[in-house]
Design a protein around this motif. Structure first.
Motif, mmCIF file in Angstrom:
data_model
loop_
_atom_site.group_PDB
_atom_site.id
_atom_site.type_symbol
_atom_site.label_atom_id
_atom_site.label_comp_id
_atom_site.label_asym_id
_atom_site.label_seq_id
_atom_site.Cartn_x
_atom_site.Cartn_y
_atom_site.Cartn_z
ATOM 1 N N UNK A 99 59.499 46.741 83.383
ATOM 2 C CA UNK A 99 58.184 47.320 83.066
ATOM 3 C C UNK A 99 57.194 46.275 82.541
ATOM 4 N N UNK A 100 57.661 45.019 82.377
ATOM 5 C CA UNK A 100 56.762 43.958 81.901
ATOM 6 C C UNK A 100 56.749 42.806 82.903
ATOM 7 N N UNK A 101 55.585 42.160 83.034
ATOM 8 C CA UNK A 101 55.482 41.025 83.952
ATOM 9 C C UNK A 101 56.315 39.859 83.439
ATOM 10 N N UNK A 102 56.824 39.069 84.378
ATOM 11 C CA UNK A 102 57.538 37.843 84.002
ATOM 12 C C UNK A 102 56.606 36.977 83.171
ATOM 13 N N UNK A 103 57.090 36.553 82.028
ATOM 14 C CA UNK A 103 56.218 35.805 81.116
ATOM 15 C C UNK A 103 56.789 34.453 80.730
ATOM 16 N N UNK A 104 56.090 33.789 79.808
ATOM 17 C CA UNK A 104 56.495 32.455 79.366
ATOM 18 C C UNK A 104 57.898 32.468 78.768
#
Length: 303
Positions: A99-104
Motif C-alpha cells: 500500500x506504500x510506494x517503494x521508498x528510500x
C-alpha cells in the motif's frame, strides 16, 4: 537436541523498513502473540524469535527492528541488531508494504541485500489493500533490478497466502535437529515478553505523546500468598513530562496500561497475575551505554 530422519530445521530473518507488518506476520505464523504490534514505527527493539514446530520441521523466525537511519545510540544498536541476523540464518524475508510506494528505506535495505549469499524472498504484505493489477507493477518494480529466490504476496493481518508461504519456506530449510520443545513458541525469557507487552500498551495508548523514549524493566515475578504471580515492573522515560502522560490524571492512564497488559500476560502465562507498575525518569537513557545495558540492550550480543 534430537535429530529425526528427514526432519528440517532452520532460521529465518524477517526484515523490512518500520511498520511493514513484520510483527503481525510473526504472530500470525506462530499462532499467538510473541511480538508487540503498534502503529508507531520502530516498535521492535530486540531480535524476537518465534518458533514454529510441525511433525517434519521446526522453523525459528527472527523479527528484527525496522531498518532506518540511526539518530541515537539506541537506534544505532537496533540497526546493528537487524544486520547481525543476515549471515546467521538460512533464509531472509524482505518484507514490503504493497500500500506504500517503494521508498528510500526500501532501497537502503535492497543495497544491503545485494551481495548476500543467503537465499532471500520478497514478501509483499498488505495485498488486501491493493488491486491485482497494482500488485503486478509492485512485483516488477522490486524484481527488475534485484534478484530474489521467491516472490510471495501476502496479507499478514488476514492470513492470505501465509500457509503457502510457509510451505515454500520449508523447502529452503536444511535437514537438522529440533532445537526447541514442541510446545515452545519463543526463546525469550518470560521477563522479556512481559516487558514487551507492557511497552506495547504504552505505545498504543499514548501514541505520539510518548515516543520511543520508553523502556520497561521487569524487576521481579514471584508467586504471592493469593496464588497470583506478582509482577513488579518499572517504566523508564527520559523526561518528567512523559512520566505525567503515562501516569495520567489521577493515575487513570497507568491503570489502563496495567489492565490491558495484564490480559496479554495472563493469556501467555496461563496464570492469574497481579501487575504493579512504577514510572521513573532517567534523562537521556537512550544515549548512555550503561543504561542501555541495564534495560536489556546488550552491545556484546550484536557485535
Amino acid at each position: 537436541m534430537n535429530k529425526k530422519e528427514g526432519f528440517k530445521s532452520g532460521f529465518v530473518s524477517i526484515i523490512g523498513r518500520p511498520n511493514v507488518g513484520k510483527s503481525t506476520l510473526l504472530n500470525r505464523i506462530v499462532g499467538q502473540k510473541v511480538a508487540i504490534m503498534s502503529d508507531v514505527p520502530q516498535t521492535t527493539r530486540n531480535k524476537i524469535q518465534g518458533v514454529v514446530t510441525s511433525d517434519d520441521s521446526q522453523i525459528v523466525f527472527i523479527d528484527t527492528p525496522g531498518i532506518h537511519k540511526p539518530q541515537t545510540r539506541l537506534n544505532d544498536f537496533m540497526l546493528k541488531s537487524a544486520y547481525s541476523t543476515f549471515n546467521e540464518v538460512d533464509l531472509v524475508l524482505f518484507m514490503v508494504n504493497a500500500a506504500e510506494k517503494r521508498g528510500a528505506g526500501d532501497n537502503f535495505i535492497l543495497e544491503k541485500l545485494k551481495n548476500l549469499r543467503t537465499p532471500k524472498f520478497l514478501i509483499i504484505n498488505k495485498i488486501d489493500q491493493v488491486k491485482p493489477e497494482q500488485l503486478l507493477k509492485i512485483i516488477m518494480d522490486y524484481t527488475s533490478d534485484n534478484e530474489f529466490n521467491e516472490v510471495v504476496p501476502i496479507s499478514a493481518i488476514q492470513g492470505n497466502n501465509v500457509d503457502e508461504m510457509m510451505i515454500t519456506i520449508k523447502k529452503y530449510m536444511p535437514e537438522g535437529p529440533q532445537f526447541y520443545p514442541d510446545d515452545q513458541v519463543t526463546d525469550h525469557p518470560e521477563y522479556f515478553v512481559v516487558s514487551e507487552f507492557i511497552r506495547e500498551k504504552i505505545l498504543q495508548l499514548t501514541k505520539e505523546e510518548v515516543p520511543h523514549s520508553v523502556a520497561v524493566v521487569v524487576e521481579s515475578m514471584q508467586r504471592n500468598e493469593d496464588d497470583k504471580v506478582h509482577v513488579h515492573a518499572t517504566i523508564i522515560v527520559d523526561r518528567a513530562s512523559q512520566k505525567g502522560i503515562i501516569i495520567g490524571k489521577g493515575g487513570k492512564m497507568l491503570k489502563e496500561i496495567g489492565v490491558r497488559a495484564r490480559r496479554d500476560i495472563e493469556a501467555m502465562l496461563g496464570d492469574k497475575i497481579y501487575l504493579e507498575l512504577w514510572v521513573k525518569v532517567q534523562k537521556d537513557w537512550r544515549d548512555k551505554q550503561s543504561y542501555l545495558q541495564d534495560y536489556g540492550y546488550r552491545q556484546k550480543d550484536y557485535d
